[in-house]
Design a protein around this motif. Structure first.
Motif, PDB file in Angstrom:
ATOM      1  N   GLU A 243       3.406  24.635  53.227  1.00  0.00           N
ATOM      2  CA  GLU A 243       4.580  23.823  53.567  1.00  0.00           C
ATOM      3  C   GLU A 243       4.443  23.240  54.970  1.00  0.00           C
ATOM      4  O   GLU A 243       4.773  22.066  55.208  1.00  0.00           O
TER       5      GLU A 243
ATOM      6  N   THR B  93       1.985  20.365  54.857  1.00  0.00           N
ATOM      7  CA  THR B  93       2.540  19.200  54.176  1.00  0.00           C
ATOM      8  C   THR B  93       3.519  18.450  55.066  1.00  0.00           C
ATOM      9  O   THR B  93       3.460  17.217  55.194  1.00  0.00           O
TER      10      THR B  93
ATOM     11  N   GLU C 272      13.754  12.485  53.736  1.00  0.00           N
ATOM     12  CA  GLU C 272      12.777  12.260  52.665  1.00  0.00           C
ATOM     13  C   GLU C 272      11.654  13.295  52.727  1.00  0.00           C
ATOM     14  O   GLU C 272      11.184  13.779  51.693  1.00  0.00           O
TER      15      GLU C 272
ATOM     16  N   GLU D  72      13.017  16.558  51.347  1.00  0.00           N
ATOM     17  CA  GLU D  72      13.173  16.507  49.884  1.00  0.00           C
ATOM     18  C   GLU D  72      11.822  16.536  49.176  1.00  0.00           C
ATOM     19  O   GLU D  72      11.624  17.287  48.216  1.00  0.00           O
ATOM     20  N   ASP D  73      10.866  15.750  49.641  1.00  0.00           N
ATOM     21  CA  ASP D  73       9.546  15.684  49.006  1.00  0.00           C
ATOM     22  C   ASP D  73       8.781  16.994  49.142  1.00  0.00           C
ATOM     23  O   ASP D  73       8.001  17.366  48.254  1.00  0.00           O
ATOM     24  N   SER D  74       8.987  17.707  50.251  1.00  0.00           N
ATOM     25  CA  SER D  74       8.243  18.934  50.512  1.00  0.00           C
ATOM     26  C   SER D  74       8.929  20.173  49.953  1.00  0.00           C
ATOM     27  O   SER D  74       8.351  21.265  49.962  1.00  0.00           O
ATOM     28  N   GLY D  75      10.187  20.008  49.513  1.00  0.00           N
ATOM     29  CA  GLY D  75      10.927  21.151  48.964  1.00  0.00           C
ATOM     30  C   GLY D  75      11.326  22.156  50.022  1.00  0.00           C
ATOM     31  O   GLY D  75      11.396  23.359  49.752  1.00  0.00           O
ATOM     32  N   VAL D  76      11.583  21.682  51.236  1.00  0.00           N
ATOM     33  CA  VAL D  76      11.974  22.575  52.332  1.00  0.00           C
ATOM     34  C   VAL D  76      13.303  22.096  52.905  1.00  0.00           C
ATOM     35  O   VAL D  76      13.806  21.015  52.577  1.00  0.00           O
ATOM     36  N   SER D  77      13.877  22.886  53.802  1.00  0.00           N
ATOM     37  CA  SER D  77      15.153  22.533  54.418  1.00  0.00           C
ATOM     38  C   SER D  77      14.941  21.558  55.574  1.00  0.00           C
ATOM     39  O   SER D  77      13.842  21.441  56.127  1.00  0.00           O
TER      40      SER D  77
END
Length: 284
Positions: free
Chosen positions: A245, A248, A262, A265-270
């Motif tokens: 993470e 990325t 963005e 959201e794209d990385s799936g993190v806060s």
């Protein structure tokens, strides 16, 4: 386990006290015969050293869950795997080929009289794109012709076994059903075939009501060690995921083409995670 009478066969302790029972190999012998689908009775087995050293400085050492040889010289290695293992076939090949190399060396590189080698894997989850719970694989041609009988791979996927007691006929089915359900079955629902001597002896080894104080102490030690190993493995996974993470988000921030929302959201993190990485980049 907390409310179960029987320790699961598929646990480390359960496997060692059933398949790995050197004092009483009846269960192992019938189980092996069933797993390889042989009509020839295995009358005795000799437990072999189940660890091996690396062949070179850069190669890997390893340890089989179980290694043994029958009275005809047939070689068996047995591996048990709980949880997901998408690359388990590669591990089984590594172990089997190392064992094969050992057999060749012992035979002074005489390929003509090598004993049969069975590499057996019993898995809790599914790993193969096949429907059946029991797979036997040999080297074959594009016309499905057998090229080699000397080395055989056998994979059992417990999750694919769905037969009910009334449908069970073979020793293989009895074995797999027992491995999958023993620790969850109510005493009033025990199938009649659990009274067969080979299964009865193994089940008795797993009966917590019959354990000696020494066996209880050993079980507690094994369980604690396994819990620590699982905890350590989960920590490694968490660290690997977090590192991925970080990489990325760092890459996205350096490119500068996306907004912080963005990237999150794209990385799936806060968003807080993205801001934390951004602050570290600014400070470096």
């Amino acid at each position: 386990m907390e409310n179960s009478i029987y320790i699961p066969i598929i646990s480390d302790y359960g496997f060692k006290t059933t398949f790995g029972n050197e004092a009483d190999s009846l269960f192992l012998r019938i189980a092996l015969q069933a797993l390889i689908k042989s009509d020839t009775r295995i009358r005795e087995v000799k437990f072999d050293k189940n660890s091996f050293e690396a062949l070179t400085v850069d190669s890997r050492s390893g340890i089989f869950d179980l290694a043994c040889t029958d009275e005809n010289g047939n070689q068996f290695i047995v591996e048990m795997q709980l949880g997901q293992a998408p690359h388990f076939v590669q591990r089984l090949k590594f172990y089997a080929l190392h064992k094969f190399n050992t057999l060749v060396e012992r035979g002074e590189f005489d390929y003509a009289n090598l004993p049969k080698l069975y590499a057996i894997a019993i898995l809790e989850k599914n790993i193969l794109p096949t429907a059946h719970f029991h797979t036997i694989a040999n080297l074959r041609s594009q016309q499905n012709e057998i090229i080699d009988h000397q080395m055989t791979f056998i994979i059992v996927e417990l999750a694919k076994f769905t037969k009910q007691v009334a449908e069970i006929e073979t020793d293989l089915e009895k074995l797999v059903y027992t491995m999958k359900t023993l620790h969850t079955t109510e005493p009033t629902q025990y199938p009649a075939f659990w009274d067969e001597e080979w299964l009865k002896r193994a089940i008795d080894e797993l009966d917590t009501r019959k354990m000696t104080p020494e066996e209880r102490a050993y079980f507690a030690r094994v369980t604690a060690a396994n819990a620590e190993a699982v905890k350590a493995e989960k920590q490694k996974i968490r660290e690997a995921v977090e590192q991925k993470e970080i990489e990325t988000v760092t890459k996205a921030l350096r490119r500068g083409k996306l907004t912080l929302d963005e990237i999150a959201e794209d990385s799936g993190v806060s968003m807080d995670f993205v801001l934390y990485i951004q602050r570290n980049l600014s400070a470096s």
